[in-house]
Design an enzyme around this catalytic site. Sequence first.
Site, PDB file in Angstrom:
ATOM      1  N   HIS A  77       5.656  71.062 -69.309  1.00 41.55           N
ATOM      2  CA  HIS A  77       5.627  72.134 -68.211  1.00 41.55           C
ATOM      3  C   HIS A  77       5.544  73.639 -68.508  1.00 41.55           C
ATOM      4  CE1 HIS A  77       7.704  68.815 -66.021  1.00 41.55           C
ATOM      5  NE2 HIS A  77       8.631  68.460 -67.189  1.00 41.55           N
ATOM      6  N   HIS A 104       5.308  81.297 -67.465  1.00 37.73           N
ATOM      7  CA  HIS A 104       5.041  80.812 -66.690  1.00 37.73           C
ATOM      8  C   HIS A 104       3.421  81.434 -66.058  1.00 37.73           C
ATOM      9  CE1 HIS A 104       8.776  78.843 -65.513  1.00 37.73           C
ATOM     10  NE2 HIS A 104       9.094  79.650 -65.984  1.00 37.73           N
TER      11      HIS A 104
END
Length: 340
Positions: A77, A104
């Site tokens: 992720h 991210h």
Amino acid sequence: MLIFALLLEVIWLLAADGGPHGQDHWPASYPECGSNAQSPIDIQTDSVTFDPELPALQPYGYEQPGTEPLDLHNNGHTVQLALPPTLYLGGLPQKYVAAQLHLHWGQKGFPGGSEHQINSEATAAELHIVHYDSDSYDSLSEAAQMPQGLAVLGILIEVGETKNAAYDHILSHLHKIRHKDQKTSVPPFSVRELLPPQLGQFFRYNGSLTTPPCYQSVVWTVFHRRAQISMEQLEQLQETLFSTEEEPSQLLVQNYRAPQPLNQRTVYASFIQVGSLYTTGEMVSLGVGILFGCLCLLLAVYFIARKIRTPVTSMNHSPFQEEEAGEPEECGLYFSTSCR
Ligand SMILES: *[C@@H]1O[C@H](CO)[C@@H](O)[C@H](O)[C@H]1NC(C)=O
């Protein structure tokens, strides 16, 4: 024909929400993801509350995180760096010790990538440094389920001119952990350097983890100032990692969550909005505009003053009567002495 229509439908669904495992489907499996104090958020700076009592946020132990190598992990992720509890935060009601940091980002050629937005503007990437309340809880996993159990620092990352040496301590190792569940270790480096130089301006609000199970346990600090990495570094982040263990390899991209409703929450700011209403460019043009306006006003006043002063030579007439008398304009304005 039917198959074609179905195929189109599938493609449309994938594009719309990232497929069956996309974030719109999180609440079905993780109810808290659909709750009312979720993260990230879009911080509207004209709606934040200035709190002069907010203490300055102090990162302790960040400059020298021990002498042992740090674990760097592709968990499918994100890329995550384990941090020792010798790193901790001051300026919060409890002592929050560091556990990990991760990133991210978006996708090459597409705008956005950060989770938080400021005035609806996303940046290329975002760094999260995750801490937990070690006074009250024994571990990150225990604290993660408790209100205010976690404190996360959010650092918006934008593309700048030069390479950021601090971020290279992470990015230069990505090629060793391309697939999900791969790990490596990296020499310790100053984690402080990943943060923007000035930490005085920040936003504070109560929110959640931005990935399932979305526990609403996070005291968020989002810095107003941004960190900068080079375009090459951003592309390294966007193009190196896979979210899969093996073939078919799926690039690990766009691992950011969309902004969530603020609902009844208050976002506090450690500073008064001065520059944020306008961008630097707008401020400059505003300054130039004001200067030019002043100059015009000054010129106008100067000429009006001259015009008014002229007729004073004949004491029994007001300047207006003089004009009504039809005296030539040039005479009144410029040739007062020769007109007497
Ligand atoms: C977060 O929630 C707690 C408990 O309700 C409250 O005391 C605190 O002021 C809140 N903090 C912020 C930044 O809203």
